[in-house]
Design an enzyme around this catalytic site. Sequence first.
Site, short mmCIF file in Angstrom:
data_model
loop_
_atom_site.label_atom_id
_atom_site.label_comp_id
_atom_site.label_asym_id
_atom_site.label_seq_id
_atom_site.Cartn_x
_atom_site.Cartn_y
_atom_site.Cartn_z
NE ARG A 95 -4.17 -1.88 1.59
CZ ARG A 95 -4.18 -3.08 2.14
NH1 ARG A 95 -3.27 -3.39 3.04
NH2 ARG A 95 -5.07 -3.97 1.79
CE LYS A 117 1.03 13.42 -15.45
NZ LYS A 117 0.84 13.72 -16.88
CD GLU A 159 10.07 16.07 -22.82
OE1 GLU A 159 9.30 17.05 -22.69
OE2 GLU A 159 9.68 14.95 -23.24
CE LYS A 201 7.06 17.02 -14.97
NZ LYS A 201 7.23 15.74 -15.55
CD GLU A 211 -1.88 16.00 -17.03
OE1 GLU A 211 -2.11 14.83 -16.80
OE2 GLU A 211 -1.10 16.40 -17.90
NE ARG A 215 2.01 16.81 -14.02
CZ ARG A 215 2.58 16.04 -13.13
NH1 ARG A 215 2.17 16.07 -11.87
NH2 ARG A 215 3.56 15.23 -13.45
CG ASN A 219 0.03 17.34 -22.04
OD1 ASN A 219 0.88 16.49 -21.80
ND2 ASN A 219 -1.14 17.38 -21.44
CG HIS A 222 4.44 16.03 -25.03
ND1 HIS A 222 5.30 17.10 -25.09
CD2 HIS A 222 5.13 15.03 -24.43
CE1 HIS A 222 6.45 16.76 -24.53
NE2 HIS A 222 6.38 15.51 -24.13
CG HIS A 226 2.51 11.54 -26.95
ND1 HIS A 226 1.84 12.10 -25.87
CD2 HIS A 226 3.73 11.18 -26.48
CE1 HIS A 226 2.63 12.07 -24.82
NE2 HIS A 226 3.77 11.52 -25.15
CG HIS A 238 9.44 11.48 -26.03
ND1 HIS A 238 8.09 11.33 -26.24
CD2 HIS A 238 9.56 12.48 -25.12
CE1 HIS A 238 7.43 12.19 -25.49
NE2 HIS A 238 8.30 12.90 -24.79
N1 NAD Z 1 6.79 10.40 -15.11
C1 NAD Z 1 6.87 11.41 -15.94
O1 NAD Z 1 6.45 12.54 -15.65
C2 NAD Z 1 7.50 11.20 -17.29
C3 NAD Z 1 7.82 12.29 -18.11
C4 NAD Z 1 8.46 12.05 -19.31
C5 NAD Z 1 8.79 10.76 -19.69
N2 NAD Z 1 8.46 9.71 -18.88
C6 NAD Z 1 8.81 8.34 -19.24
O2 NAD Z 1 10.22 8.26 -19.30
C7 NAD Z 1 10.59 7.20 -20.17
C8 NAD Z 1 11.74 7.66 -21.05
O3 NAD Z 1 12.84 7.98 -20.22
P1 NAD Z 1 14.32 8.13 -20.80
O4 NAD Z 1 14.29 8.96 -22.02
O5 NAD Z 1 15.20 8.52 -19.67
O6 NAD Z 1 14.64 6.66 -21.35
P2 NAD Z 1 15.29 5.35 -20.69
O7 NAD Z 1 14.98 5.25 -19.27
O8 NAD Z 1 14.89 4.23 -21.58
O9 NAD Z 1 16.85 5.62 -20.87
C9 NAD Z 1 17.38 5.75 -22.17
C10 NAD Z 1 18.57 4.82 -22.38
O10 NAD Z 1 19.72 5.38 -21.74
C11 NAD Z 1 20.35 4.39 -20.92
N3 NAD Z 1 20.98 5.15 -19.84
C12 NAD Z 1 20.37 5.74 -18.78
N4 NAD Z 1 21.25 6.48 -18.09
C13 NAD Z 1 22.45 6.33 -18.71
C14 NAD Z 1 23.74 6.88 -18.47
N5 NAD Z 1 23.96 7.76 -17.49
N6 NAD Z 1 24.75 6.51 -19.29
C15 NAD Z 1 24.51 5.67 -20.34
N7 NAD Z 1 23.32 5.14 -20.63
C16 NAD Z 1 22.30 5.48 -19.82
C17 NAD Z 1 19.24 3.46 -20.53
O11 NAD Z 1 19.72 2.19 -20.19
C18 NAD Z 1 18.40 3.42 -21.81
O12 NAD Z 1 18.95 2.50 -22.72
C19 NAD Z 1 9.34 6.79 -20.93
O13 NAD Z 1 8.86 5.57 -20.43
C20 NAD Z 1 8.34 7.90 -20.61
O14 NAD Z 1 7.00 7.45 -20.59
C21 NAD Z 1 7.83 9.92 -17.70
ZN ZN Z 2 7.88 14.29 -23.30
#
Ligand code: NAD
Ligand code: ZN
Length: 312
Positions: A95, A117, A159, A201, A211, A215, A219, A222, A226, A238
Amino acid sequence: MTTHIENLASTLKKLPYNRYCVITDKNVYKHYGKFLHKFDLIIKEPGEKLKTLANIEKTAKKLIKLGLDRGSCLIAVGGGVIGDFTGFLASIYMRGIPYIQVPTTLLAMVDSSVGGKTGVNLSLGKNLLGTFYQPVLTLSYPETLQTLSLKELKNGIAESIKHACIGDKSLFGFLEKNHEKILAKDPATLNKLITQSSAIKLKITGKDEHEKGVRMFLNYGHTIGHAIEQASNYELSHGEAISIGIHQVNLFSKSPETKRIENLLKLYDLPTKIPSNLKKQEIAKIIKTDKKKFKGKLRFVTVRKIGSATII
Ligand SMILES: NC(=O)c1ccc[n+]([C@@H]2O[C@H](COP(=O)([O-])OP(=O)(O)OC[C@H]3O[C@@H](n4cnc5c(N)ncnc54)[C@H](O)[C@@H]3O)[C@@H](O)[C@H]2O)c1
Ligand SMILES: [Zn+2]
């Protein structure tokens, strides 16, 4: 506060939890695993495929076996995938137990680790299951970006450009002036970028955690982005998709800042045109299913003046 990931364990000593479990991925482990051995450790395959309910269940069982209870704490060490996954698990395990974000991609530092999120995907779409659940702490170690690929760095830059457009004119100027240093990963310049961009942010999500209002501004780029990302079968990253999304929404809303924003995206070699192999009808069809519709109507965020956003 210290700025090196090697000091993570000593930094956390001051916190009151009985036990810590790090969740990370293989790429991150390869570079920084040596600093994580003081914790229980779960290492996942990298990539978006991690974000499923089946993997949440599997990992929860592992936490039970390791003996984590409500006095324990999870630590997400990785990009947005690890952050979203760990945050979601923390929000429902027994929980809800605390978690800490240690973002290691620029996107995670400026965006996904802030705002609370969390979530996983369904075969029907991304992030369809999730919670709003704040980490007790976010620790960004910008030096970890030195091992990140340029492609991943640019996802975070896109971003940050979004944040500047919707919330900070001075960050916009900083991004214009420092593109060479940012792309060359100059540490001091990256530090400043992370601080200013994540602050926007934090400010927006602080005003509207769930949101219901401002918030939505996050988007920007996006709704169209998307759809383009999906229509390209995720061949576009992305960052590339939202860069196109930003330019296209500016064009269609006739933003007076269209040219200046386009020029900034181009300084980072981010695309702005819809690739000719993507069908506009297909993109339009996906846009119509946008999960952020309100009373059945689509809403788009646009920027009429750099530093402030409007919903249309
Ligand atoms: N929660 C939120 O508000 C929010 C906002 C935007 C995106 N997201 C989510 O985030 C995700 C994308 O995140 P991302 O772009 O960080 O991708 P990711 O987590 O897939 O990382 C990208 C790649 O970089 C590698 N990596 C990470 N750190 C590294 C480092 N320091 N050195 C070398 N390699 C490294 C990872 O292994 C991966 O292969 C998506 O799932 C998306 O939905 C969430
Ligand atoms: Zn984004």
